[in-house]
Design a protein around this motif. Sequence first.
Motif, mmCIF file in Angstrom:
data_model
loop_
_atom_site.group_PDB
_atom_site.id
_atom_site.type_symbol
_atom_site.label_atom_id
_atom_site.label_comp_id
_atom_site.label_asym_id
_atom_site.label_seq_id
_atom_site.Cartn_x
_atom_site.Cartn_y
_atom_site.Cartn_z
ATOM 1 N N ASN A 85 33.342 119.851 48.945
ATOM 2 C CA ASN A 85 32.792 121.127 49.423
ATOM 3 C C ASN A 85 33.528 122.374 48.912
ATOM 4 O O ASN A 85 33.517 123.406 49.570
ATOM 5 C CB ASN A 85 32.768 121.151 50.960
ATOM 6 C CG ASN A 85 31.578 121.916 51.502
ATOM 7 O OD1 ASN A 85 30.513 121.938 50.892
ATOM 8 N ND2 ASN A 85 31.749 122.555 52.636
ATOM 9 N N SER A 137 24.879 121.212 48.849
ATOM 10 C CA SER A 137 24.700 121.467 50.276
ATOM 11 C C SER A 137 26.049 121.871 50.855
ATOM 12 O O SER A 137 27.092 121.729 50.209
ATOM 13 C CB SER A 137 24.155 120.228 51.007
ATOM 14 O OG SER A 137 25.200 119.367 51.399
ATOM 15 N N SER A 138 26.021 122.356 52.084
ATOM 16 C CA SER A 138 27.268 122.765 52.739
ATOM 17 C C SER A 138 28.029 121.581 53.311
ATOM 18 O O SER A 138 29.156 121.732 53.774
ATOM 19 C CB SER A 138 26.954 123.757 53.876
ATOM 20 O OG SER A 138 26.116 123.134 54.845
ATOM 21 N N LYS A 139 27.432 120.401 53.260
ATOM 22 C CA LYS A 139 28.073 119.214 53.820
ATOM 23 C C LYS A 139 28.933 118.522 52.760
ATOM 24 O O LYS A 139 28.523 118.386 51.605
ATOM 25 C CB LYS A 139 27.019 118.252 54.372
ATOM 26 C CG LYS A 139 26.237 118.848 55.550
ATOM 27 C CD LYS A 139 25.210 117.878 56.077
ATOM 28 C CE LYS A 139 24.549 118.441 57.327
ATOM 29 N NZ LYS A 139 23.717 119.631 57.070
ATOM 30 N N THR A 162 28.432 115.448 49.224
ATOM 31 C CA THR A 162 27.034 115.408 48.806
ATOM 32 C C THR A 162 26.905 114.673 47.479
ATOM 33 O O THR A 162 25.996 113.871 47.276
ATOM 34 C CB THR A 162 26.480 116.839 48.683
ATOM 35 O OG1 THR A 162 26.546 117.468 49.967
ATOM 36 C CG2 THR A 162 25.036 116.834 48.222
ATOM 37 N N GLU A 179 18.738 116.054 48.770
ATOM 38 C CA GLU A 179 19.282 117.362 49.106
ATOM 39 C C GLU A 179 18.489 118.034 50.213
ATOM 40 O O GLU A 179 19.061 118.583 51.171
ATOM 41 C CB GLU A 179 19.288 118.258 47.874
ATOM 42 C CG GLU A 179 19.799 119.665 48.152
ATOM 43 C CD GLU A 179 19.518 120.631 47.019
ATOM 44 O OE1 GLU A 179 20.478 121.087 46.393
ATOM 45 O OE2 GLU A 179 18.326 120.919 46.768
ATOM 46 N N LYS A 180 17.168 118.004 50.097
ATOM 47 C CA LYS A 180 16.340 118.665 51.107
ATOM 48 C C LYS A 180 16.512 118.021 52.480
ATOM 49 O O LYS A 180 16.480 118.713 53.509
ATOM 50 C CB LYS A 180 14.863 118.638 50.700
ATOM 51 C CG LYS A 180 14.561 119.243 49.337
ATOM 52 C CD LYS A 180 15.232 120.600 49.125
ATOM 53 C CE LYS A 180 14.971 121.115 47.713
ATOM 54 N NZ LYS A 180 15.803 122.299 47.395
ATOM 55 N N ARG A 210 20.048 118.971 54.059
ATOM 56 C CA ARG A 210 20.096 120.335 54.603
ATOM 57 C C ARG A 210 19.400 120.469 55.957
ATOM 58 O O ARG A 210 19.591 121.468 56.642
ATOM 59 C CB ARG A 210 19.477 121.304 53.596
ATOM 60 C CG ARG A 210 20.317 121.465 52.327
ATOM 61 C CD ARG A 210 19.746 122.538 51.438
ATOM 62 N NE ARG A 210 20.611 122.791 50.287
ATOM 63 C CZ ARG A 210 20.439 123.792 49.433
ATOM 64 N NH1 ARG A 210 19.436 124.637 49.608
ATOM 65 N NH2 ARG A 210 21.247 123.966 48.417
ATOM 66 N N ARG A 211 18.611 119.474 56.316
ATOM 67 C CA ARG A 211 17.844 119.570 57.555
ATOM 68 C C ARG A 211 18.265 118.564 58.619
ATOM 69 O O ARG A 211 17.676 118.526 59.705
ATOM 70 C CB ARG A 211 16.345 119.397 57.238
ATOM 71 C CG ARG A 211 15.749 120.687 56.783
ATOM 72 C CD ARG A 211 14.608 120.537 55.830
ATOM 73 N NE ARG A 211 14.310 121.872 55.277
ATOM 74 C CZ ARG A 211 14.955 122.389 54.236
ATOM 75 N NH1 ARG A 211 15.897 121.710 53.616
ATOM 76 N NH2 ARG A 211 14.676 123.615 53.823
ATOM 77 N N ASP A 241 24.938 116.570 61.315
ATOM 78 C CA ASP A 241 26.113 116.267 60.498
ATOM 79 C C ASP A 241 26.318 114.789 60.175
ATOM 80 O O ASP A 241 26.711 114.439 59.071
ATOM 81 C CB ASP A 241 27.372 116.811 61.172
ATOM 82 C CG ASP A 241 27.421 118.331 61.126
ATOM 83 O OD1 ASP A 241 26.704 118.908 60.299
ATOM 84 O OD2 ASP A 241 28.167 118.927 61.922
ATOM 85 N N ALA A 243 10.981 118.640 54.387
ATOM 86 C CA ALA A 243 11.867 118.223 53.295
ATOM 87 C C ALA A 243 11.058 117.751 52.093
ATOM 88 O O ALA A 243 11.363 118.098 50.942
ATOM 89 C CB ALA A 243 12.807 117.127 53.774
#
Length: 291
Positions: free
Chosen positions: A13, A32-34, A37, A193-194, A197-198, A201, A251
Motif C-alpha cells: 500500500n 486499491s487502498s487495501k 492487492t 479490483e472493482k 473496492r466494494r 476489509d 462491480a
Amino acid sequence: MKSGFITIAGRPNVGKSTLLNAIIGEKISIVSSKPQTTRERIVGIYNRKDLQLVFIDTPGLHKPKNKLGEKMIREIKEATLDVDCAVLVVEPRAPGKTETELIERFKKENIPVILVINKTDITKKDIVAKTISEYSDIFDFTAVVPLSALRKDNVEPLIDEIIKTVSGDVAFYPDDISTDRTERQLAAEILREKLIRRLSDEIPYGINVEIVSFKERENKPIIDISANIICEKASHKGIIIGKNGETLKTAATLARQEAEKLLGKKVFLECFVKVREDWRNDEKYISEYEQ
C-alpha cells in the motif's frame, strides 16, 4: 539501443502499482487502498525510441499467513534476481523493518537502488526532507526521487535516473506492447479490483477471479466473458452478491465498462460466485490456476 529490467518493491500500500501505471502511461496493474492487492509479479514495458525498460511490480513485502502469502514472498525474491536496478518505494516516514529487509536483499544481489519517496502531494516538505536524511543514513542510494505517483509528478526524472543504471542493448519485447499480461488476465484483475473496492476489509483477501470463457463473436466486435468469483466461506458469498445483488451488479458493470475501454470492443460479462473453502492454503489450486 538501451534496455534493462527494473524491480519495483516496497511494503504493501505504498503506491507501487500506481507508480507502475504512471510510468507506463496506462493501467496495467490494479489499484486499491487495501494492502496486498497485487498478488504476483506484473510486467510493465516502457518503450520509446531506442529505449525499453521492463518493470516488474511485486507484491508488498509482508509476513505470510497462508500458502498464497508464501507464494507472494517468493515472487518478491525472484524479482530481485538478474535485474539492472531496484526502485524502493516508501512513504514519507522513517525506515522500518520491511524497508531494511528489502535493502539487505538488494545489497546481497549487488544492484543499484533508487529510493522513491511517494505521496509528496499530501506530505509537508520538511517531512520529506527528514525521510531522505533517515534513509541516506542507512544506505547509499544511486538516486533519491520524491514524487507523487497519483498525480504523476516527478515521474520523468525517475525514468532519467533509471536509464543511467541499465546495461542492455537489445529490446526484450515488441515495441507496441505495454505488458506481458493477456487480455484474459487483465479482465480478471479489473473485476477483482472493482470487487475489492466494494467489500469489507476481511473479504478481499479471500477472493479470486477465474475467467472461465473469453470469446470474441465471429465477425462482430463483441467479447463474451464468463467469470467465476471464488470466495473462501459460504457466509462471504452473500456479502459479495449484496442486497438484491447490488454489490455484484455494480462491480460487474464497472468492470465491464473498463474492459470495453481497454479492449476497444463491446463486452458482455457474466459473473458467478462460488465457494472454495480455504483456497489460499490449497497449493495445487494456487500452482495450477491460470487466468
